[in-house]
Design an enzyme around this catalytic site. Structure first.
Site, PDB file in Angstrom:
ATOM      1  N   ARG A 173      -1.488  34.043 -41.468  1.00 21.55           N
ATOM      2  CA  ARG A 173      -2.353  34.491 -42.564  1.00 21.55           C
ATOM      3  C   ARG A 173      -3.798  34.380 -42.078  1.00 21.55           C
ATOM      4  O   ARG A 173      -4.148  33.440 -41.350  1.00 21.55           O
ATOM      5  CB  ARG A 173      -2.168  33.622 -43.817  1.00 21.55           C
ATOM      6  CG  ARG A 173      -0.874  33.897 -44.576  1.00 21.55           C
ATOM      7  CD  ARG A 173      -0.885  35.229 -45.321  1.00 21.55           C
ATOM      8  NE  ARG A 173       0.334  35.460 -46.087  1.00 21.55           N
ATOM      9  CZ  ARG A 173       1.395  36.145 -45.650  1.00 21.55           C
ATOM     10  NH1 ARG A 173       1.392  36.663 -44.436  1.00 21.55           N
ATOM     11  NH2 ARG A 173       2.453  36.322 -46.427  1.00 21.55           N
ATOM     12  N   HIS A 217      -1.885  44.315 -40.969  1.00 22.14           N
ATOM     13  CA  HIS A 217      -0.833  43.475 -41.561  1.00 22.14           C
ATOM     14  C   HIS A 217       0.528  44.197 -41.580  1.00 22.14           C
ATOM     15  O   HIS A 217       1.073  44.484 -42.645  1.00 22.14           O
ATOM     16  CB  HIS A 217      -1.215  43.021 -42.973  1.00 22.14           C
ATOM     17  CG  HIS A 217      -0.504  41.765 -43.383  1.00 22.14           C
ATOM     18  ND1 HIS A 217      -1.016  40.851 -44.267  1.00 22.14           N
ATOM     19  CD2 HIS A 217       0.716  41.271 -43.016  1.00 22.14           C
ATOM     20  CE1 HIS A 217      -0.159  39.865 -44.442  1.00 22.14           C
ATOM     21  NE2 HIS A 217       0.912  40.097 -43.679  1.00 22.14           N
ATOM     22  N   GLU A 243      -8.507  40.215 -46.365  1.00 26.38           N
ATOM     23  CA  GLU A 243      -7.922  41.542 -46.196  1.00 26.38           C
ATOM     24  C   GLU A 243      -7.731  42.250 -47.539  1.00 26.38           C
ATOM     25  O   GLU A 243      -7.480  41.578 -48.535  1.00 26.38           O
ATOM     26  CB  GLU A 243      -6.613  41.467 -45.394  1.00 26.38           C
ATOM     27  CG  GLU A 243      -5.497  40.688 -46.019  1.00 26.38           C
ATOM     28  CD  GLU A 243      -4.260  40.619 -45.114  1.00 26.38           C
ATOM     29  OE1 GLU A 243      -4.370  40.167 -43.965  1.00 26.38           O
ATOM     30  OE2 GLU A 243      -3.192  41.013 -45.599  1.00 26.38           O
TER      31      GLU A 243
HETATM   32  P1  NAP Z   1       8.561  28.710 -41.655  1.00 26.28           P
HETATM   33  O1  NAP Z   1       9.911  28.862 -41.041  1.00 26.28           O
HETATM   34  O2  NAP Z   1       8.422  27.954 -42.926  1.00 26.28           O
HETATM   35  O3  NAP Z   1       7.618  28.099 -40.534  1.00 26.28           O
HETATM   36  C1  NAP Z   1       6.349  27.575 -40.776  1.00 26.28           C
HETATM   37  C2  NAP Z   1       6.218  26.344 -39.896  1.00 26.28           C
HETATM   38  O4  NAP Z   1       4.895  25.863 -39.986  1.00 26.28           O
HETATM   39  C3  NAP Z   1       7.155  25.226 -40.322  1.00 26.28           C
HETATM   40  O5  NAP Z   1       8.050  24.939 -39.278  1.00 26.28           O
HETATM   41  C4  NAP Z   1       6.239  24.057 -40.606  1.00 26.28           C
HETATM   42  O6  NAP Z   1       6.832  22.938 -39.997  1.00 26.28           O
HETATM   43  C5  NAP Z   1       4.961  24.445 -39.896  1.00 26.28           C
HETATM   44  N1  NAP Z   1       3.774  23.872 -40.509  1.00 26.28           N
HETATM   45  C6  NAP Z   1       3.433  23.868 -41.813  1.00 26.28           C
HETATM   46  N2  NAP Z   1       2.254  23.248 -41.980  1.00 26.28           N
HETATM   47  C7  NAP Z   1       1.855  22.856 -40.747  1.00 26.28           C
HETATM   48  C8  NAP Z   1       0.726  22.188 -40.243  1.00 26.28           C
HETATM   49  N3  NAP Z   1      -0.223  21.766 -41.075  1.00 26.28           N
HETATM   50  N4  NAP Z   1       0.620  21.971 -38.912  1.00 26.28           N
HETATM   51  C9  NAP Z   1       1.581  22.391 -38.073  1.00 26.28           C
HETATM   52  N5  NAP Z   1       2.695  23.043 -38.485  1.00 26.28           N
HETATM   53  C10 NAP Z   1       2.822  23.253 -39.802  1.00 26.28           C
HETATM   54  O7  NAP Z   1       7.899  30.133 -41.923  1.00 26.28           O
HETATM   55  P2  NAP Z   1       8.093  31.481 -41.084  1.00 26.28           P
HETATM   56  O8  NAP Z   1       9.163  32.285 -41.682  1.00 26.28           O
HETATM   57  O9  NAP Z   1       8.130  31.158 -39.637  1.00 26.28           O
HETATM   58  O10 NAP Z   1       6.706  32.210 -41.454  1.00 26.28           O
HETATM   59  C11 NAP Z   1       5.468  31.608 -41.107  1.00 26.28           C
HETATM   60  C12 NAP Z   1       4.331  32.338 -41.766  1.00 26.28           C
HETATM   61  O11 NAP Z   1       4.151  33.598 -41.137  1.00 26.28           O
HETATM   62  C13 NAP Z   1       4.560  32.700 -43.239  1.00 26.28           C
HETATM   63  O12 NAP Z   1       4.222  31.622 -44.094  1.00 26.28           O
HETATM   64  C14 NAP Z   1       3.678  33.894 -43.447  1.00 26.28           C
HETATM   65  O13 NAP Z   1       2.418  33.483 -43.956  1.00 26.28           O
HETATM   66  C15 NAP Z   1       3.506  34.470 -42.040  1.00 26.28           C
HETATM   67  N6  NAP Z   1       4.127  35.813 -41.902  1.00 26.28           N
HETATM   68  C16 NAP Z   1       3.345  36.876 -41.638  1.00 26.28           C
HETATM   69  C17 NAP Z   1       3.909  38.117 -41.455  1.00 26.28           C
HETATM   70  C18 NAP Z   1       3.070  39.315 -41.148  1.00 26.28           C
HETATM   71  O14 NAP Z   1       3.371  40.399 -41.621  1.00 26.28           O
HETATM   72  N7  NAP Z   1       2.050  39.195 -40.327  1.00 26.28           N
HETATM   73  C19 NAP Z   1       5.296  38.287 -41.573  1.00 26.28           C
HETATM   74  C20 NAP Z   1       6.072  37.172 -41.848  1.00 26.28           C
HETATM   75  C21 NAP Z   1       5.477  35.934 -42.019  1.00 26.28           C
HETATM   76  P3  NAP Z   1       6.505  21.455 -40.476  1.00 26.28           P
HETATM   77  O15 NAP Z   1       6.616  21.492 -41.975  1.00 26.28           O
HETATM   78  O16 NAP Z   1       7.531  20.636 -39.789  1.00 26.28           O
HETATM   79  O17 NAP Z   1       5.151  21.173 -39.973  1.00 26.28           O
END
Ligand code: NAP
Length: 319
Positions: A233, A280, A262
């Site tokens: 994000r 995006h 955005e």
């Molecule tokens: P996810 O599986 O929940 O992964 C997010 C990871 O971030 C978790 O493993 C979490 O682990 C870690 N995290 C959270 N807070 C943290 C911190 N302060 N420091 C370090 N690590 C931290 O989510 P995902 O499916 O991979 O998606 C991730 C993000 O990508 C989404 O939330 C979304 O905003 C973004 N996204 C963007 C697009 C796009 O179109 N560009 C598409 C899909 C997703 P811990 O809790 O163990 O730290």
């Protein structure tokens, strides 16, 4: 049938299925709706099916008296006031998993594009400037054998790391609790990752803790040859500090799919050649956007049936 309002048309297949299970109304305009338009058009809906760009805050929630569920067409849900929805016992759901590989592919597209100057080189060739092979023409940075730093070892972070094995890369990652046991990698502190990575790819959700996680101090720690990739994000990066880092060549470049405000870009960003800018489109393939639609369909069906939806994010609400 129960009323569902969809704030923007999604791919045909899940849309047709959705029409079979509810009284569906959707925005047919070729643009996103304003908050006021959502409030007006969704007035009687039991489920609001919305986009990551729709800000669903207290004002919207209070204006929809029949609302039982907010179904977000995205895995990130920072656009929704989760705390308030929970207080009002409104289910909020997202679309985890189905967009993981597609978004990881796009992070890699940005890695290639920025390191090998693909966009600049394309413009150069189209404009007729290619007049012969030259030893120092459009030199980029190597990917093979370099160090990839993954910030946030969740679904997408892991999928990006897995792809790096074919490139002989060393993987560093940060996370609070999740581990990356599937790939040969090392869990480190963020500062160490920033100091030692050639490519830094962001995969944390946007939360109070991760807002401006990467700012002036963090850019100062990075190598001057480092590339920063953001498919998470926009607000995970302080965009003003990013602009400065790119302008002063404090880092080599950035590949961005997301922006702080955005669809508005910070002034000056588009003038820089050491950044690749995408609108995006991380999950933007027909297969994935359809799969996201089908996940939403299941969540909507459950909410309308008075059951717990499979992708509930505000655990603790009573159905
Ligand atoms: P996810 O599986 O929940 O992964 C997010 C990871 O971030 C978790 O493993 C979490 O682990 C870690 N995290 C959270 N807070 C943290 C911190 N302060 N420091 C370090 N690590 C931290 O989510 P995902 O499916 O991979 O998606 C991730 C993000 O990508 C989404 O939330 C979304 O905003 C973004 N996204 C963007 C697009 C796009 O179109 N560009 C598409 C899909 C997703 P811990 O809790 O163990 O730290």
């Amino acid at each position: 049938m129960k009323k569902v309002f969809l704030t923007r048309k999604i791919p045909q297949e899940p849309l047709q299925e959705l029409q079979k299970i509810c009284d569906l109304e959707f925005n047919t305009l070729d643009r996103n709706l304003t908050q006021d338009e959502i409030i007006r058009q969704a007035k009687d809906c039991e489920v609001l099916f919305c986009l990551l760009s729709d800000k669903i805050d207290k004002r919207v929630i209070d204006a929809l008296p029949k609302l039982k569920g907010i179904v977000n067409y995205a895995v990130g849900y920072n656009n929704i006031d989760i705390e308030y929805a929970t207080i009002k016992n409104i289910a909020v759901t997202n679309t985890p998993g189905v967009l993981t590989e597609t978004t990881a592919d796009l992070a890699w597209a940005l890695i290639f594009a920025i390191a090998r100057r693909v966009v600049e080189a394309d413009k150069f060739t189209r404009s007729g400037k290619f007049v012969g092979w030259a030893p120092e023409l459009l030199l980029g940075g190597d990917i093979y054998g370099k160090t990839l730093g993954i910030v946030g070892a969740g679904r997408i972070g892991k999928a990006v790391a897995k792809r790096a094995s074919g490139f002989g890369m060393k993987i560093l990652y940060t996370s609070r609790s999740s581990r990356m046991s599937e790939v040969n990698s090392e869990r480190v502190e963020l500062d160490f990752l920033l100091e030692n990575s050639d490519f830094i790819s962001l995969h944390v959700p946007l939360t109070n803790e991760t807002r401006h996680l990467i700012a002036k101090r963090e850019f100062e720690l990075m190598k001057s040859t480092a590339y920063l990739i953001n498919t998470a994000r926009g607000a995970v990066i302080n965009e003003f500090d990013l602009l400065n880092a790119l302008r002063t060549k404090q880092i080599a470049g950035a590949g961005l799919d997301v922006y702080e405000a955005e669809p508005k870009l910070i002034e000056g960003l588009t003038e820089l050649s050491n950044v690749v800018l995408l609108p995006h489109v991380g999950s933007g393939t027909l297969e994935t956007r359809s799969a996201m639609g089908f996940i939403c369909l299941k969540n909507i069906q459950a909410i309308l049936d008075g059951k717990l939806p499979p992708n509930l994010v505000n655990i603790g609400i009573k159905i």
